[in-house]
Design a protein around this motif. Structure first.
Motif, PDB file in Angstrom:
ATOM      1  N   VAL A  92       0.858  -1.169   0.000  1.00  0.00           N
ATOM      2  CA  VAL A  92       0.000   0.000   0.000  1.00  0.00           C
ATOM      3  C   VAL A  92       0.901   1.227   0.000  1.00  0.00           C
ATOM      4  N   TYR A  93       0.675   2.125  -0.937  1.00  0.00           N
ATOM      5  CA  TYR A  93       1.501   3.315  -1.096  1.00  0.00           C
ATOM      6  C   TYR A  93       0.760   4.536  -0.551  1.00  0.00           C
ATOM      7  N   TYR A  94       1.477   5.345   0.205  1.00  0.00           N
ATOM      8  CA  TYR A  94       0.918   6.527   0.833  1.00  0.00           C
ATOM      9  C   TYR A  94       1.741   7.756   0.466  1.00  0.00           C
ATOM     10  N   CYS A  95       1.075   8.895   0.338  1.00  0.00           N
ATOM     11  CA  CYS A  95       1.782  10.166   0.268  1.00  0.00           C
ATOM     12  C   CYS A  95       1.509  10.963   1.531  1.00  0.00           C
ATOM     13  N   ASN A  96       2.449  11.806   1.869  1.00  0.00           N
ATOM     14  CA  ASN A  96       2.316  12.740   2.984  1.00  0.00           C
ATOM     15  C   ASN A  96       2.847  14.084   2.513  1.00  0.00           C
ATOM     16  N   ALA A  97       2.042  15.125   2.668  1.00  0.00           N
ATOM     17  CA  ALA A  97       2.418  16.428   2.137  1.00  0.00           C
ATOM     18  C   ALA A  97       2.144  17.532   3.137  1.00  0.00           C
ATOM     19  N   ASN A  98       3.015  18.534   3.110  1.00  0.00           N
ATOM     20  CA  ASN A  98       2.763  19.774   3.837  1.00  0.00           C
ATOM     21  C   ASN A  98       1.885  20.665   2.966  1.00  0.00           C
ATOM     22  N   ILE A  99       0.766  21.118   3.523  1.00  0.00           N
ATOM     23  CA  ILE A  99      -0.219  21.907   2.785  1.00  0.00           C
ATOM     24  C   ILE A  99      -0.510  23.181   3.556  1.00  0.00           C
ATOM     25  N   ARG A 100      -0.550  24.294   2.833  1.00  0.00           N
ATOM     26  CA  ARG A 100      -0.897  25.573   3.427  1.00  0.00           C
ATOM     27  C   ARG A 100      -2.295  25.968   2.996  1.00  0.00           C
ATOM     28  N   GLY A 101      -3.149  26.248   3.971  1.00  0.00           N
ATOM     29  CA  GLY A 101      -4.517  26.641   3.722  1.00  0.00           C
ATOM     30  C   GLY A 101      -4.739  28.126   3.917  1.00  0.00           C
ATOM     31  N   PRO A 102      -6.007  28.535   4.058  1.00  0.00           N
ATOM     32  CA  PRO A 102      -6.336  29.970   4.134  1.00  0.00           C
ATOM     33  C   PRO A 102      -5.694  30.712   5.297  1.00  0.00           C
ATOM     34  N   ASP A 103      -5.381  30.031   6.392  1.00  0.00           N
ATOM     35  CA  ASP A 103      -4.762  30.700   7.536  1.00  0.00           C
ATOM     36  C   ASP A 103      -3.250  30.828   7.403  1.00  0.00           C
ATOM     37  N   SER A 104      -2.695  30.444   6.265  1.00  0.00           N
ATOM     38  CA  SER A 104      -1.269  30.556   5.951  1.00  0.00           C
ATOM     39  C   SER A 104      -0.381  29.701   6.840  1.00  0.00           C
ATOM     40  N   THR A 105      -0.951  28.691   7.475  1.00  0.00           N
ATOM     41  CA  THR A 105      -0.201  27.784   8.327  1.00  0.00           C
ATOM     42  C   THR A 105       0.020  26.463   7.601  1.00  0.00           C
ATOM     43  N   TRP A 106       1.275  25.994   7.600  1.00  0.00           N
ATOM     44  CA  TRP A 106       1.584  24.704   6.997  1.00  0.00           C
ATOM     45  C   TRP A 106       1.191  23.580   7.955  1.00  0.00           C
ATOM     46  N   ARG A 107       0.493  22.573   7.419  1.00  0.00           N
ATOM     47  CA  ARG A 107       0.106  21.388   8.162  1.00  0.00           C
ATOM     48  C   ARG A 107       0.402  20.145   7.331  1.00  0.00           C
ATOM     49  N   SER A 108       0.641  19.049   8.013  1.00  0.00           N
ATOM     50  CA  SER A 108       0.945  17.785   7.367  1.00  0.00           C
ATOM     51  C   SER A 108      -0.321  16.951   7.198  1.00  0.00           C
ATOM     52  N   TYR A 109      -0.499  16.372   5.988  1.00  0.00           N
ATOM     53  CA  TYR A 109      -1.647  15.527   5.685  1.00  0.00           C
ATOM     54  C   TYR A 109      -1.177  14.221   5.068  1.00  0.00           C
ATOM     55  N   TRP A 110      -1.925  13.157   5.350  1.00  0.00           N
ATOM     56  CA  TRP A 110      -1.698  11.850   4.744  1.00  0.00           C
ATOM     57  C   TRP A 110      -2.769  11.534   3.707  1.00  0.00           C
ATOM     58  N   GLY A 111      -2.353  10.942   2.590  1.00  0.00           N
ATOM     59  CA  GLY A 111      -3.302  10.362   1.667  1.00  0.00           C
ATOM     60  C   GLY A 111      -3.901   9.091   2.230  1.00  0.00           C
ATOM     61  N   GLN A 112      -4.960   8.607   1.579  1.00  0.00           N
ATOM     62  CA  GLN A 112      -5.682   7.445   2.104  1.00  0.00           C
ATOM     63  C   GLN A 112      -5.003   6.118   1.788  1.00  0.00           C
ATOM     64  N   GLY A 113      -4.020   6.130   0.921  1.00  0.00           N
ATOM     65  CA  GLY A 113      -3.324   4.926   0.508  1.00  0.00           C
ATOM     66  C   GLY A 113      -3.929   4.325  -0.750  1.00  0.00           C
TER      67      GLY A 113
END
Length: 120
Positions: A92-113
């Motif tokens: 099972v392959y997963y991605c994890n990315a830092n994403i910046r939203g409207p509040d200009s804060t970077w957060r880490s998210y995982w894909g579902q696989g």
């Protein structure tokens, strides 16, 4: 709401190719540093590739020379091109990315696989 959605997995014969995508959706300003991971049956999760926001990539020895990661920032999408696939790539392959939203804060998210199966 921000989501990280993976697609492109499937069943392929040894020596074949697949391309995975990792796309950020929702109210996304930027997708930044991204990593690819996999977990095979009975194995620990393995980091296999990373790519910076500017496109600099590196790879684990297990996939070097066969896999390539790239990105299209305008689409908020990162790709993993997998060539010369081997049965031991089954995972099972997963991605994890830092994403910046409207509040200009970077957060880490995982894909579902997404499942990749390499079988003769």
């Amino acid at each position: 709401q921000v989501q990280l959605v993976e697609s492109g997995g499937g069943l392929v014969q040894p020596g074949g190719s697949l391309r995975l995508s990792c796309a950020a959706s929702g109210n996304v300003f930027n997708i930044g540093y991204t990593g690819w991971y996999r977990q095979g049956p009975g194995k620990e999760r393995e980091s296999i590739a990373t790519i910076t926001s500017r496109g600099e990539a590196n790879y684990a020895d297990s996939v070097k020379g066969r896999f390539t990661t790239s990105r299209e920032n305008a689409k908020n999408t990162v790709y993993l091109q997998m060539n010369s696939l081997k049965p031991e790539d089954t995972a099972v392959y997963y991605c994890n990315a830092n994403i910046r939203g409207p509040d200009s804060t970077w957060r880490s998210y995982w894909g579902q696989g997404t499942q990749v199966t390499v079988s003769a």
